[in-house]
Design a protein around this motif. Structure first.
Motif, PDB file in Angstrom:
ATOM      1  N   PRO A  19      -8.250   1.965   2.218  1.00 49.35           N
ATOM      2  CA  PRO A  19      -7.938   2.564   0.908  1.00 49.35           C
ATOM      3  C   PRO A  19      -6.425   2.674   0.724  1.00 49.35           C
ATOM      4  CG  PRO A  19      -8.750   4.219   2.438  1.00 49.35           C
ATOM      5  CD  PRO A  19      -8.868   2.903   3.129  1.00 49.35           C
ATOM      6  N   ASN A  20      -6.008   2.774  -0.502  1.00 45.96           N
ATOM      7  CA  ASN A  20      -4.592   2.904  -0.860  1.00 45.96           C
ATOM      8  C   ASN A  20      -3.747   1.734  -0.388  1.00 45.96           C
ATOM      9  OD1 ASN A  20      -5.022   5.413  -2.131  1.00 45.96           O
ATOM     10  ND2 ASN A  20      -5.014   6.393  -0.129  1.00 45.96           N
ATOM     11  N   VAL A  42      -1.544  -8.243  -8.696  1.00 45.35           N
ATOM     12  CA  VAL A  42      -1.687  -7.194  -7.684  1.00 45.35           C
ATOM     13  C   VAL A  42      -2.969  -6.443  -8.003  1.00 45.35           C
ATOM     14  CG1 VAL A  42      -0.688  -5.095  -6.697  1.00 45.35           C
ATOM     15  CG2 VAL A  42       0.810  -6.964  -7.428  1.00 45.35           C
ATOM     16  N   ARG A  43      -3.799  -6.273  -6.983  1.00 43.52           N
ATOM     17  CA  ARG A  43      -5.052  -5.531  -7.128  1.00 43.52           C
ATOM     18  C   ARG A  43      -5.101  -4.429  -6.079  1.00 43.52           C
ATOM     19  NH1 ARG A  43      -8.674  -8.226 -10.441  1.00 43.52           N
ATOM     20  NH2 ARG A  43      -8.143 -10.379 -10.831  1.00 43.52           N
ATOM     21  N   ASN A  44      -5.804  -3.356  -6.405  1.00 44.07           N
ATOM     22  CA  ASN A  44      -5.941  -2.265  -5.438  1.00 44.07           C
ATOM     23  C   ASN A  44      -7.104  -2.537  -4.502  1.00 44.07           C
ATOM     24  OD1 ASN A  44      -8.276  -1.544  -6.832  1.00 44.07           O
ATOM     25  ND2 ASN A  44      -7.351   0.216  -7.830  1.00 44.07           N
ATOM     26  N   SER A  45      -7.388  -1.590  -3.612  1.00 47.01           N
ATOM     27  CA  SER A  45      -8.433  -1.793  -2.606  1.00 47.01           C
ATOM     28  C   SER A  45      -9.839  -1.864  -3.205  1.00 47.01           C
ATOM     29  CB  SER A  45      -8.369  -0.695  -1.549  1.00 47.01           C
ATOM     30  OG  SER A  45      -8.525   0.571  -2.144  1.00 47.01           O
ATOM     31  N   LEU A  46      -9.984  -1.487  -4.468  1.00 48.55           N
ATOM     32  CA  LEU A  46     -11.268  -1.608  -5.161  1.00 48.55           C
ATOM     33  C   LEU A  46     -11.371  -2.915  -5.947  1.00 48.55           C
ATOM     34  CD1 LEU A  46     -11.563   2.052  -6.477  1.00 48.55           C
ATOM     35  CD2 LEU A  46     -12.631   1.047  -4.447  1.00 48.55           C
ATOM     36  N   SER A  85       0.558   0.999   0.099  1.00 49.69           N
ATOM     37  CA  SER A  85       0.973  -0.152   0.893  1.00 49.69           C
ATOM     38  C   SER A  85       0.427  -1.407   0.251  1.00 49.69           C
ATOM     39  CB  SER A  85       0.408  -0.040   2.312  1.00 49.69           C
ATOM     40  OG  SER A  85       0.869   1.126   2.927  1.00 49.69           O
ATOM     41  N   PHE A  86       0.975  -2.564   0.622  1.00 46.04           N
ATOM     42  CA  PHE A  86       0.435  -3.814   0.129  1.00 46.04           C
ATOM     43  C   PHE A  86       0.568  -4.889   1.188  1.00 46.04           C
ATOM     44  CE2 PHE A  86       4.885  -4.041  -0.846  1.00 46.04           C
ATOM     45  CZ  PHE A  86       5.213  -5.359  -0.636  1.00 46.04           C
ATOM     46  N   TYR A  87      -0.243  -5.935   1.006  1.00 46.07           N
ATOM     47  CA  TYR A  87      -0.136  -7.116   1.858  1.00 46.07           C
ATOM     48  C   TYR A  87      -0.594  -8.326   1.105  1.00 46.07           C
ATOM     49  CZ  TYR A  87      -5.141  -6.927   2.992  1.00 46.07           C
ATOM     50  OH  TYR A  87      -6.511  -6.923   2.948  1.00 46.07           O
TER      51      TYR A  87
END
Length: 87
Positions: A19-20, A42-46, A85-87
């Motif tokens: 998450p996050n 860019v997309r979130n964890s959902l 955070s991102f990857y």
């Protein structure tokens, strides 16, 4: 002609597991060795859309277009002040 068929893998976007965490996907392209463009999402964890953009680059090669797509994505992420955070 071969009697055996090879399975074609299904390619689909998978959300990041933690998450996050946001995921940055980017791409640069060049059409007919001429006009180039770059874009990112860019997309979130959902899997929800957070940020996206694209732009024309003019004349360049595909390696530069890819690098500029990544650069634009990172710049926009930094400017968005997103604490995830991102990857």
């Amino acid at each position: 002609m071969s009697l055996f068929r090879t399975a074609i893998p299904v390619i689909k976007w998978k959300p990041p597991p933690p998450p996050n965490v946001n995921k940055l996907n980017f791409d640069g392209s060049v059409r007919n060795n001429s006009q180039a463009a770059a874009g990112f999402v860019v997309r979130n964890s959902l899997g929800n859309h957070i940020l996206a953009a694209s732009k024309k680059l003019g004349f360049t090669n595909v390696l530069v277009a890819e690098a500029l797509a990544l650069r634009e994505g990172l710049i926009h992420l930094r400017q968005s002040h997103d604490s995830a955070s991102f990857y």
